[in-house]
Design a protein around this motif. Structure first.
Motif, mmCIF file in Angstrom:
data_model
loop_
_atom_site.group_PDB
_atom_site.id
_atom_site.type_symbol
_atom_site.label_atom_id
_atom_site.label_comp_id
_atom_site.label_asym_id
_atom_site.label_seq_id
_atom_site.Cartn_x
_atom_site.Cartn_y
_atom_site.Cartn_z
ATOM 1 N N ASP A 2 38.652 26.245 87.907
ATOM 2 C CA ASP A 2 38.577 25.886 89.321
ATOM 3 C C ASP A 2 37.218 26.223 89.914
ATOM 4 O O ASP A 2 36.706 25.492 90.769
ATOM 5 N N ASN A 3 36.626 27.311 89.448
ATOM 6 C CA ASN A 3 35.305 27.709 89.946
ATOM 7 C C ASN A 3 34.260 26.659 89.575
ATOM 8 O O ASN A 3 33.410 26.296 90.394
ATOM 9 N N GLN A 4 34.308 26.169 88.365
ATOM 10 C CA GLN A 4 33.369 25.142 87.919
ATOM 11 C C GLN A 4 33.576 23.835 88.683
ATOM 12 O O GLN A 4 32.612 23.176 89.071
ATOM 13 N N LYS A 5 34.823 23.462 88.905
ATOM 14 C CA LYS A 5 35.116 22.249 89.670
ATOM 15 C C LYS A 5 34.605 22.380 91.101
ATOM 16 O O LYS A 5 34.094 21.420 91.677
ATOM 17 N N GLY A 6 34.743 23.570 91.668
ATOM 18 C CA GLY A 6 34.248 23.820 93.011
ATOM 19 C C GLY A 6 32.735 23.688 93.093
ATOM 20 O O GLY A 6 32.196 23.130 94.056
ATOM 21 N N LYS A 7 32.041 24.210 92.083
ATOM 22 C CA LYS A 7 30.582 24.108 92.054
ATOM 23 C C LYS A 7 30.132 22.657 91.911
ATOM 24 O O LYS A 7 29.171 22.230 92.548
#
Length: 69
Positions: A2-7
């Motif tokens: 989710d962190n990567q998708k957010g970035k």
């Protein structure tokens, strides 16, 4: 994750804002591009267009007859 998708989404939003600013400046200096951009939007017509696929209409991409004042 989710962190990567957010970035990725954040970077995509930043790119979209920069492209919107580019379009405004480009329209000021190259008014003929506004109609080209309109035709391109009607031809493709995807509402979920990603910033990476936007056509920039650089002077080198245009016909020699297109005014670029």
């Amino acid at each position: 994750t989710d962190n990567q998708k957010g970035k990725i989404q954040m970077r995509s939003n930043v790119l979209q804002h920069k492209l919107d600013a580019w379009v405004q400046v480009q329209t000021l200096y190259m008014p003929a591009v506004a109609s080209l951009r309109l035709h391109a939007q009607h031809d493709d017509s995807p509402q979920d267009e990603v910033p990476e696929d936007i056509i920039l209409f650089l002077p080198s991409q245009l016909d020699a007859t297109t005014p670029c004042d």
